[in-house]
Enzyme design. Sequence first.
Site, short mmCIF file in Angstrom:
data_model
loop_
_atom_site.label_atom_id
_atom_site.label_comp_id
_atom_site.label_asym_id
_atom_site.label_seq_id
_atom_site.Cartn_x
_atom_site.Cartn_y
_atom_site.Cartn_z
N CYS A 82 0.92 -1.08 -0.14
CA CYS A 82 0.16 -0.08 0.19
C CYS A 82 1.02 1.42 0.00
O CYS A 82 0.45 2.40 -0.17
CB CYS A 82 -1.01 0.09 1.22
SG CYS A 82 -0.07 -0.05 2.72
N CYS A 132 -2.71 -1.43 8.72
CA CYS A 132 -2.05 -0.38 9.58
C CYS A 132 -1.80 -0.48 10.78
O CYS A 132 -0.77 0.05 11.29
CB CYS A 132 -2.99 0.83 9.17
SG CYS A 132 -3.39 1.38 7.65
#
Length: 213
Positions: free
Chosen positions: A115, A184
């Site tokens: 990402c 994350c």
Amino acid sequence: RGGDTARVIQRGGCSAPPRSHLRRLSARACASVCPARRPTPRGSRQRRAFFFSPARRHAAHVVMLRHFLRRSPPARAARAYHQKVVDHYENPRNVGSFDREDPNVGTGLVGAPACGDVMKLQIKVDDDGEIVDSCFKTFGCGSAIASSSVATEWIKGKSVEEASGVKNSDIAKELKLPPVKLHCSMLAEDAIKAAIADVKQKKAEREAKEAAE
């Protein structure tokens, strides 16, 4: 019912089908709107007259759009961040950096190639092994910034051993992260562990140097 379908499309329920798809469905639409009239060869006068009629052309488009809507997946609602994520994104805590050469500072630099998120988390430890301060700098989405902010808040004031027990699942639960954003919180956990490992390595090198002298 045709008007309802058209209004749903105008409101954004589904995008209109491409012209090529409409052409492929034209024969089926003609038979559905007027079963008695069979599709005539392409370019014939009867076929042109059928589609040039405004009422029939509108009815045929409605049938084609209904068929397109049945075959298309339902439009997904816009995915919104939880209020906690928005709060930490708009007002991030402990943003900054320490001197990496400081022997009491541990630096963890991690990233996710999939990402493009990059996270740098630093901790400052006293002689008793307690984290007296922490900061971060993150390049990434709102979930990555919020995870970094929460991580620096949680580990501040804890011992190194206690901070190493912070799990990504706890951060994800705190921020109500969706499954697509769990990476994350994993980055935050990895950054904490990397910072702790760095400060421990510095301490071991310092002790070995002092013992050698």
